[in-house]
Design a protein around this motif. Structure first.
Motif, short mmCIF file in Angstrom:
data_model
loop_
_atom_site.label_atom_id
_atom_site.label_comp_id
_atom_site.label_asym_id
_atom_site.label_seq_id
_atom_site.Cartn_x
_atom_site.Cartn_y
_atom_site.Cartn_z
N THR A 156 0.81 -1.20 0.03
CA THR A 156 0.09 0.00 0.11
C THR A 156 0.91 1.29 -0.09
O THR A 156 2.14 1.14 0.23
CB THR A 156 -0.87 -0.11 1.13
N LYS A 201 1.42 5.40 -1.65
CA LYS A 201 1.72 6.34 -3.03
C LYS A 201 3.52 6.17 -3.16
O LYS A 201 3.97 5.52 -3.94
CB LYS A 201 1.27 7.53 -2.81
N THR A 202 3.99 7.41 -2.54
CA THR A 202 5.25 7.49 -2.83
C THR A 202 6.14 6.62 -1.93
O THR A 202 7.18 5.80 -2.11
CB THR A 202 6.01 8.86 -2.56
N GLU A 220 -0.36 -1.15 -9.22
CA GLU A 220 -0.39 -0.02 -9.52
C GLU A 220 1.14 0.56 -9.46
O GLU A 220 1.56 1.67 -10.11
CB GLU A 220 -1.32 0.94 -8.49
N HIS A 221 1.89 -0.11 -8.87
CA HIS A 221 3.26 0.19 -8.59
C HIS A 221 4.45 -0.67 -9.61
O HIS A 221 5.43 -0.77 -9.04
CB HIS A 221 3.85 -0.01 -7.11
#
Length: 344
Positions: A233, A235-236, A264-265
């Motif tokens: 989990t 984002k950056t 997504e990564h």
């Protein structure tokens, strides 16, 4: 097809009767002998030439572990460990799988029914077809090269036979290895023992994953199992997420759950799929590859059971292959590859 010949080894006559009743009810299996001691088991192996054995962890005079060591040296064959969930039992069972036992099944708790044995016949039947050999590659005493530049995160999934495989892979990882998550199909107490066994054997830090833990270099986190899947989990700054949910692809923890959570990564991901029964991880690996991840499968000739990598390949998820003694270095090499983010 002739039924698979099974030897049951347990010092408890009651447990032997219970195991026999379950296995005899399956048309694929034939119990050809029982043994209550290691000596009797040795004689039964020589006399009946079974295809597969169930082996108790704790036995009198000679432990199941010591017997397994001798068996794998002189007459390697598929073995399914049958263990209690005591800490000692879990520790020894994990060590047994590192020595070559194919799988491990929990003994039912006293007065708790036989739910733990619900898949015993399937486990024994599948284990009988596993690839078990005498010689195992010698572990290198050379320290893995440090100060390499790893740009990606490593995700590894495995099942039957992967206890030994994961140990060998991590022994090739340097202390500053890429952030690594591992999902291995085992009951929760065995995963506790697995992480505790690995940590002093390898250079990176190995532990059970904790919810919210940052994925950082030098840290290998293993799915704790039980009620939880291990996902990615963030984002950056990516973190471990323990997701409490139903079985995914028949398992919890599930390799598919972990792989799919990282799609997504994908350009930052390297995914490896190891020996194991079934197809968990195949859909997730396909999705990762399609989204830009690097993917690697353990070669058929070095798998104990060529199930999970085979299904992943059939779905188009495996980009390249490596023999077990090369898997670790190949994963590291792929983690060094520049990240090319896709423009959407």
């Amino acid at each position: 097809m002739n039924p698979l010949r099974v030897l049951i080894v347990d010092d408890s006559a009651t447990m032997r009767r219970l195991i026999r009743s379950i296995l005899d009810a399956d048309h694929r299996l034939e119990v050809v002998a029982e043994a209550g001691t290691a000596r009797d088991a040795r004689d039964a192996v020589n006399t009946h030439r079974p295809d597969v054995m169930t082996l108790d962890v704790e036995m009198p005079n000679m432990s199941g572990l010591e017997f397994l060591k001798r068996l794998m040296k002189h007459r390697p064959m598929p073995v399914v460990m049958v263990s209690t969930l005591t800490q000692k039992g879990s520790d020894v069972a994990v060590e047994a799988m590192a020595l070559g036992a194919v799988d491990c099944v929990e003994k039912p708790k006293l007065g708790g029914g036989t739910d733990n044995f619900a898949k015993l016949a399937d486990t024994v039947a599948l284990a009988a077809r596993a690839r078990v050999t005498v010689a195992r590659p010698v572990r290198s005493s050379i320290a893995p090269q440090q100060n390499r530049r790893f740009r990606r995160i490593c995700l590894i999934g495995g099942s039957t036979g992967a206890v030994d495989a994961i140990e060998r892979i991590l022994q090739s990882f340097p202390v500053d290895c890429p952030p690594t998550l591992i999902t291995q199909h085992m009951p929760e107490p065995f995963l506790v023992s697995f992480a505790a066994r690995l940590d002093p054997l390898v250079q990176p830090k190995v532990c059970l994953a904790q919810d919210g833990a940052v994925l950082r270099p030098g840290l290998v986190m293993i799915a704790p199992g039980g009620e939880y899947h291990l996902n990615v989990t963030g984002k950056t700054e990516l973190r471990a997420k323990l997701y409490k949910g139903p079985l995914v692809s028949g398992h919890r923890p599930s390799v598919d759950s972990m792989f799919l959570s990282a799609v997504e990564h994908a350009p930052k991901i390297v995914a490896g799929i190891l020996t194991g029964m079934g197809g968990d991880g195949a859909a997730g690996m396909k999705a990762l590859r399609d989204a830009g991840a690097k993917t690697l499968g353990q070669s058929q000739q070095t798998c104990v059971v060529f199930g999970m990598p085979r299904v992943a390949a059939e779905m188009g998820g495996v980009e390249q292959w490596a023999d077990l003694d090369k898997v670790g270095e190949e994963l590291l090499r792929l983690c060094e590859a520049p990240v090319q983010m896709r423009v959407t």
